[in-house]
Design a protein around this motif. Sequence first.
Motif, mmCIF file in Angstrom:
data_model
loop_
_atom_site.group_PDB
_atom_site.id
_atom_site.type_symbol
_atom_site.label_atom_id
_atom_site.label_comp_id
_atom_site.label_asym_id
_atom_site.label_seq_id
_atom_site.Cartn_x
_atom_site.Cartn_y
_atom_site.Cartn_z
ATOM 1 N N ASN A 81 -8.308 2.802 -6.791
ATOM 2 C CA ASN A 81 -6.981 2.293 -6.444
ATOM 3 C C ASN A 81 -5.857 3.108 -7.073
ATOM 4 O OD1 ASN A 81 -8.112 0.167 -4.929
ATOM 5 N ND2 ASN A 81 -8.426 -0.994 -6.809
ATOM 6 N N PRO A 83 -2.715 5.327 -6.602
ATOM 7 C CA PRO A 83 -1.748 5.710 -5.581
ATOM 8 C C PRO A 83 -1.560 7.222 -5.539
ATOM 9 C CG PRO A 83 -0.748 4.283 -7.256
ATOM 10 C CD PRO A 83 -2.141 4.560 -7.679
ATOM 11 N N HIS A 99 2.912 4.563 5.229
ATOM 12 C CA HIS A 99 2.115 4.094 4.098
ATOM 13 C C HIS A 99 0.720 3.832 4.636
ATOM 14 C CE1 HIS A 99 0.356 0.917 1.531
ATOM 15 N NE2 HIS A 99 0.865 1.658 0.578
ATOM 16 N N VAL A 100 -0.272 4.462 4.034
ATOM 17 C CA VAL A 100 -1.646 4.301 4.486
ATOM 18 C C VAL A 100 -2.451 3.709 3.331
ATOM 19 C CG1 VAL A 100 -3.716 5.491 5.328
ATOM 20 C CG2 VAL A 100 -1.448 6.298 6.005
ATOM 21 N N THR A 101 -3.112 2.603 3.595
ATOM 22 C CA THR A 101 -3.984 2.001 2.592
ATOM 23 C C THR A 101 -5.409 2.401 2.912
ATOM 24 O OG1 THR A 101 -2.514 0.106 2.336
ATOM 25 C CG2 THR A 101 -4.777 -0.161 1.570
ATOM 26 N N LEU A 102 -6.040 3.064 1.982
ATOM 27 C CA LEU A 102 -7.416 3.512 2.154
ATOM 28 C C LEU A 102 -8.291 2.739 1.180
ATOM 29 C CD1 LEU A 102 -6.657 7.323 2.291
ATOM 30 C CD2 LEU A 102 -7.037 5.788 4.222
ATOM 31 N N THR A 103 -9.152 1.923 1.690
ATOM 32 C CA THR A 103 -10.013 1.096 0.851
ATOM 33 C C THR A 103 -11.346 1.799 0.639
ATOM 34 O OG1 THR A 103 -8.961 -0.856 1.788
ATOM 35 C CG2 THR A 103 -11.027 -1.193 0.615
#
Length: 143
Positions: A81, A83, A99-103
């Motif tokens: 996690n 950034p 904004h790209v959330t990569l899990t």
Amino acid sequence: PKRTFSALTSAPSAGVCGRYSSAQTGAQAEFASITHWNVGKVAALCHRLAALDDGNGQTVLDNSVVFLGAAMHGSDFQCVNLPALLLGSGGGVLKTDQHVTLTNRPLRDLYFSLMNGVYDMDVGDFGANRNGHGLTRISELFV
């Protein structure tokens, strides 16, 4: 109130911050001061790049990619996690203003994506596979 950073940074000519490591694992205020300073330096760089004409109506920033990765704080050294910020569009190949959330994506996927998608390095493998996931290009980043 204006913040002072003199207690956390050395003189500019020395080029080092003697308390960086202890501030990273120390108080929130110390860590915030270091982060604020780092982000300010990247912002100043990007403002300068955006002011330089690179021809055809583009700036040097338009044709660059500036990567700012966040530091770990406290005793959390799991490297999850974290950034990351990409500035510039790499000559128009990167999507901007998103904004790209990569899990559960390893950071190596980001580096791999930039090497191949922006710099055309034709890299076939990169970094250790520590989570069992294959190396993957992050398609969400590209036009």
